[in-house]
Write an enzyme that holds these catalytic residues in place. Structure first.
Site, PDB file in Angstrom:
ATOM      1  N   ARG A 162       0.874  -1.173   0.000  1.00 55.63           N
ATOM      2  CA  ARG A 162       0.000   0.000   0.000  1.00 55.63           C
ATOM      3  C   ARG A 162       0.914   1.227   0.000  1.00 55.63           C
ATOM      4  NH1 ARG A 162      -2.048  -3.579   3.977  1.00 55.63           N
ATOM      5  NH2 ARG A 162      -4.143  -4.356   3.482  1.00 55.63           N
ATOM      6  N   LYS A 185      -2.535  -2.926   7.812  1.00 52.93           N
ATOM      7  CA  LYS A 185      -3.771  -2.497   8.471  1.00 52.93           C
ATOM      8  C   LYS A 185      -3.988  -3.269   9.770  1.00 52.93           C
ATOM      9  CE  LYS A 185      -6.444  -0.890   4.483  1.00 52.93           C
ATOM     10  NZ  LYS A 185      -7.685  -1.097   3.694  1.00 52.93           N
ATOM     11  N   HIS A 253      -2.180   2.668  -6.137  1.00 52.31           N
ATOM     12  CA  HIS A 253      -2.817   1.477  -5.560  1.00 52.31           C
ATOM     13  C   HIS A 253      -3.040   0.406  -6.623  1.00 52.31           C
ATOM     14  CE1 HIS A 253      -4.592  -0.482  -2.157  1.00 52.31           C
ATOM     15  NE2 HIS A 253      -5.743  -0.688  -2.798  1.00 52.31           N
ATOM     16  N   ARG A 256      -0.436  -2.256  -6.777  1.00 55.22           N
ATOM     17  CA  ARG A 256      -0.596  -3.362  -5.829  1.00 55.22           C
ATOM     18  C   ARG A 256      -1.475  -4.455  -6.445  1.00 55.22           C
ATOM     19  NH1 ARG A 256      -0.908  -4.777  -0.284  1.00 55.22           N
ATOM     20  NH2 ARG A 256      -3.017  -5.119   0.531  1.00 55.22           N
ATOM     21  N   HIS A 279      -4.047  -9.618   3.260  1.00 59.44           N
ATOM     22  CA  HIS A 279      -5.508  -9.667   3.284  1.00 59.44           C
ATOM     23  C   HIS A 279      -5.995 -10.642   4.343  1.00 59.44           C
ATOM     24  CE1 HIS A 279      -5.806  -8.252  -1.168  1.00 59.44           C
ATOM     25  NE2 HIS A 279      -5.759  -7.241  -0.323  1.00 59.44           N
ATOM     26  N   TYR A 288      -8.802  -8.566  -5.992  1.00 58.42           N
ATOM     27  CA  TYR A 288      -7.673  -7.745  -6.415  1.00 58.42           C
ATOM     28  C   TYR A 288      -7.065  -8.215  -7.722  1.00 58.42           C
ATOM     29  CZ  TYR A 288      -6.571  -4.510  -2.641  1.00 58.42           C
ATOM     30  OH  TYR A 288      -6.576  -3.454  -1.773  1.00 58.42           O
TER      31      TYR A 288
END
Length: 308
Positions: A162, A185, A253, A256, A279, A288
């Protein structure tokens, strides 16, 4: 349509906009959009209920009224995203007005927005990813800044990071090792391999950078020595994108997403790619990627223990 709204309702709508302008610093374009959304809502309610909407009428809105409005928006062909935005504006207005006038706003505030899927940035083809990095290298006339831009974009693509993770690297991370420990995250850590091309790009940047890249300071620096901003990186990619004629979905992004798709196309294990991206669920990783379904299922079957 605003003629269907009572003077009192127009006054409180104006007062609400003033409130947003003064306390929240809302932009004028945003306030104009909010005003149109709420005016349209109140005009519909006036027609639906057979008379101009005064303050007392607004305070008596029921769940059935909200359902009628949502149904009307769908019949008009309004996109789910636009309906959700309008409902958000209406809720904000009603919440503020209920505190001012002392009525129960539950019927409005409990209304659920229609579900819509946020579009994911489209991955680049392999050749386009390489061309983008090449184009980034000529976006700035200052050699060390050009080297920095190439290093950032190469790291984002080559490691599947990210943008916040890439810009979170510090001087302690240089020279880049063969693998990086990334905190993503929710504070979740993962280990990602670093391709030789990414290590080489960072090495070139470090040698050219005029600032002392101390261990506890950002690795990627702005022109004046401060930490690099995501907006600047996005701007660099946007300029390179326009030069190459690539679609507007080509963002940092999207690099990615490209990382995940290209790994999967090369026969990478879907769950391993999930770990590399950080993830929580496999379905997110699938979203994705942009490989065709047959290729995806073949790869998944090969990787899954029950598929062997």
């Amino acid at each position: 349509m605003s003629l269907e709204i009572s003077p009192a309702a127009r006054d409180v709508l104006s007062a609400w906009c003033d409130h947003l302008r003064a306390l929240d610093g809302a932009a004028e374009n945003t306030l104009a959009a909010y005003g149109r959304d709420v005016t349209g809502f109140l005009a519909f309610m006036a027609a639906h209920r057979g008379g101009p909407m005064g303050l007392a009428d607004i305070g008596r809105l029921a769940t059935s009224d909200m359902r009628a409005w949502l149904a009307s928006e769908r019949l008009r062909g309004t996109a789910a995203r636009s309906v959700a935005r309008r409902l958000s504006a209406v809720k904000s207005f009603i919440r503020w007005l209920s505190e001012r006038e002392g009525f129960d706003p539950t019927a409005v505030l409990s209304t659920r927005a229609p579900k819509f899927r946020k579009p994911l940035p489209r991955p680049l083809a392999k050749d386009a990813a390489k061309e983008l990095i090449d184009a980034v290298s000529i976006q700035h006339t200052t050699p060390w800044i050009a080297a920095r831009d190439v290093a950032v974009v190469t790291v984002l693509y080559g490691c599947g990071l990210r943008i916040s993770e890439g810009l979170g690297l510090t001087g302690a991370d240089a020279p880049l090792p063969e693998s990086l420990r990334i905190k993503g995250k929710g504070g979740k850590e993962r280990v990602v391999p670093v391709l030789p091309i990414a290590r080489q790009a960072v090495d070139r940047y470090v040698r050219a950078c005029p600032f002392d890249l101390v261990p506890d300071a950002p690795l990627f620096r702005g022109a004046r020595g401060g930490g690099l901003s995501p907006t600047l990186v996005s701007g660099v990619v946007a300029r390179a994108r326009m030069q190459l004629g690539l679609p507007s979905t080509t963002t940092p992004h999207a690099l990615r997403h490209s990382f995940a798709t290209h790994l999967l196309e090369a026969g990478g294990d879907l769950r391993a790619i999930q770990e590399l991206l950080g993830h929580a669920s496999l379905s997110t990783t699938q979203a994705y990627t942009a490989v065709d379904t047959a290729h995806l299922m073949a790869t998944y079957s090969k990787a899954h223990p029950h598929g062997r």
